[in-house]
Design a protein around this motif. Structure first.
Motif, short mmCIF file in Angstrom:
data_model
loop_
_atom_site.label_atom_id
_atom_site.label_comp_id
_atom_site.label_asym_id
_atom_site.label_seq_id
_atom_site.Cartn_x
_atom_site.Cartn_y
_atom_site.Cartn_z
N LEU A 91 0.83 -1.21 0.00
CA LEU A 91 0.00 0.00 0.00
C LEU A 91 0.86 1.26 0.00
O LEU A 91 0.57 2.22 -0.69
CB LEU A 91 -0.92 0.02 1.23
N TYR A 92 1.94 1.23 0.79
CA TYR A 92 2.83 2.40 0.84
C TYR A 92 3.32 2.75 -0.56
O TYR A 92 3.43 3.92 -0.92
CB TYR A 92 4.03 2.13 1.76
N GLN A 93 3.62 1.69 -1.33
CA GLN A 93 4.25 1.92 -2.64
C GLN A 93 3.33 2.59 -3.66
O GLN A 93 3.78 3.04 -4.70
CB GLN A 93 4.78 0.60 -3.20
N PHE A 94 2.03 2.64 -3.35
CA PHE A 94 1.08 3.22 -4.30
C PHE A 94 1.38 4.70 -4.58
O PHE A 94 1.54 5.11 -5.72
CB PHE A 94 -0.35 3.04 -3.78
N TRP A 95 1.48 5.48 -3.52
CA TRP A 95 1.52 6.93 -3.68
C TRP A 95 2.80 7.46 -4.34
O TRP A 95 2.83 8.59 -4.82
CB TRP A 95 1.32 7.62 -2.32
N VAL A 96 3.86 6.65 -4.37
CA VAL A 96 5.11 7.15 -4.94
C VAL A 96 5.10 7.15 -6.47
O VAL A 96 5.99 7.70 -7.11
CB VAL A 96 6.35 6.37 -4.41
N HIS A 97 4.06 6.53 -7.07
CA HIS A 97 3.99 6.48 -8.53
C HIS A 97 3.27 7.71 -9.08
O HIS A 97 2.17 7.62 -9.62
CB HIS A 97 3.30 5.20 -8.99
N THR A 98 3.88 8.86 -8.91
CA THR A 98 3.30 10.08 -9.47
C THR A 98 4.42 11.05 -9.86
O THR A 98 5.48 11.07 -9.23
CB THR A 98 2.33 10.75 -8.48
N ARG A 99 4.13 11.86 -10.91
CA ARG A 99 5.11 12.87 -11.33
C ARG A 99 4.79 14.23 -10.72
O ARG A 99 5.52 15.19 -10.95
CB ARG A 99 5.10 12.98 -12.87
#
Ligand SMILES: [Zn+2]
Ligand SMILES: [Zn+2]
Length: 411
Positions: A159-167
């Motif tokens: 779940l933590y890894q979701f939010w880091v996929h953004t520019r």
């Protein structure tokens, strides 16, 4: 506890928020076919996971019973903290090997094939990782982390890894030193030589700093997202098979028996010398990089998008009811999801046989609705047939609206 199921609505809310942020800033980080392809691999991965998660759970439970050195209690907060950190340490090595070894890259490459970088990329997950990934978490069983704690911290890590996929989020100051962030994970998704095989952490970036695999995102080297052997497909099933197929082809072609065996375990990209000489594969010139794209009529895009929503619903239904569903129902549900997403992938690629395959998919819903009550996928009632009739009618109207485009392609 499986937090992923409860997080699904938030994933879509945050994707909608990112789309609004794109519009607000006048940038384009989403393309429909790419996002559908990414989320398709996610739906396929979670649906496959319902059938295969036993591999990870049983091996872990077995190791815990026979190899545990300590008996740790799930009631202690420190056990949870230790497990959370230890899980990320194990994840680091799984992830690193996932990039450095052919057989593991074949599974993990799915997560990297998108040439966009947005929250839908986070949902791009492999369907074949279950085969080998459990090995990397056995140390946690040896330490004695209880199964419930292990499953929970695994879900929290993902779940933590979701939010880091953004520019949209820039560098975050001191946070960059300790944690995986959008900036250092953008570098991880790059195919530029500078960033290759860097930043493997899931939650903590400290492992990369400790083991020499850290690379900061450099403003002078804009990230080009994707993999150096491009997928060039919108098909989620092929996305999962692409690199295995390449390894299999090379293993068949080589004359050396030793090479046929070792190619699977060699460093990623290693190929038998005779095959590499006869069938060279050049790395693309990134200065001339072009994203994979297939022109598609607007109406057709809307049709695929609406049909895709049906599979998100079916995937969520399976996830929701999974504890009460017999294995036969899960197999049928998985088959329907995999076939349906395959057909939609073909439609997105504008293949000449897309219409025929789409008609076959619609017809295949008849045996699906007939079989579903028999295997316990849903209870027998007239609602299923009425639903199928309405769905088929609406799909027929949708296809009729796309008829010119489909006819042109079919001819
Ligand atoms: Zn990776
Ligand atoms: Zn990622």
């Amino acid at each position: 506890m499986d937090f992923i199921l409860y997080a699904v609505p938030f994933f879509f809310v945050l994707i909608a928020a990112e789309l609004l942020a794109d519009r607000w800033r006048g940038v384009t980080n989403y393309r429909l076919a790419d996002a559908i392809n990414s989320i398709s691999t996610g739906v396929l991965s979670t649906t496959t996971g319902l059938l295969t998660k036993g591999v990870g759970l049983l091996t872990y439970a077995f190791a815990l019973q026979h190899l545990a050195l300590f008996e740790l209690s799930a009631d202690s907060v420190w056990v949870w903290v230790l497990a959370f950190v230890l899980y990320d340490f194990c994840y680091y090595w799984l992830h690193r090997m996932g990039h450095e070894r052919n057989i593991l890259w074949a599974a993990h490459s799915v997560h990297h094939q998108s040439e966009e970088y947005n929250l839908s990329t986070a949902l791009r997950q492999t369907s074949t990782g279950f085969v080998l990934s459990w090995i990397f978490y056995l140390p946690m069983a040896v330490v004695g982390v209880p199964l419930l704690v292990f499953v929970s911290v695994a879900a929290l890590n993902l779940l933590y890894q979701f939010w880091v996929h953004t520019r949209h989020i820039p560098k975050l100051g001191w946070f960059e030193w300790f944690f995986v962030t959008p900036s250092n994970h953008r570098a991880h998704h790059a195919q530029n030589a500078l960033y290759m095989d860097r930043n493997y952490g899931g939650v903590f970036i400290i492992w990369d700093r400790l083991f020499g695999s850290f690379q900061e995102e450099d403003d002078n080297e804009p990230v080009i997202f994707g993999v150096t052997t491009p997928l060039e497909s919108w098909n989620p099933v092929w996305a999962n098979l692409q690199f295995y197929a390449q390894l299999w082809a090379d293993a068949r072609r080589t004359q050396s028996t030793w090479d046929k065996l070792r190619i699977w375990f060699m460093r990623t990209g290693w190929r038998p010398a005779d095959v590499a000489a006869k069938y060279p594969m050049n790395k693309p010139d990134l200065t001339r990089f072009r994203k994979f794209e297939v022109p598609l009529d607007r109406r057709q895009q809307i049709y695929v998008l609406l049909q895709f929503c049906v599979y998100i619903a079916l995937g969520s239904y399976l996830m929701n009811l999974e504890p009460n569903l017999p294995a036969s129902a899960l197999v049928l549900g998985w088959g329907a999801v995999a076939f349906g997403l395959f057909v939609l992938g073909v439609a997105l690629e504008n293949r000449p046989w897309a219409l025929k395959l789409e008609l076959l998919r619609l017809v295949s819903n008849v045996p699906l609705v007939w079989l579903a009550p028999m295997v316990g996928l849903w209870p027998a009632s007239a609602v299923g047939w009425v639903g199928l009739l309405s769905y088929s009618l609406l799909s027929g109207i949708g296809l009729y609206c796309c008829r010119n485009r489909f006819t042109r392609l079919a001819s």
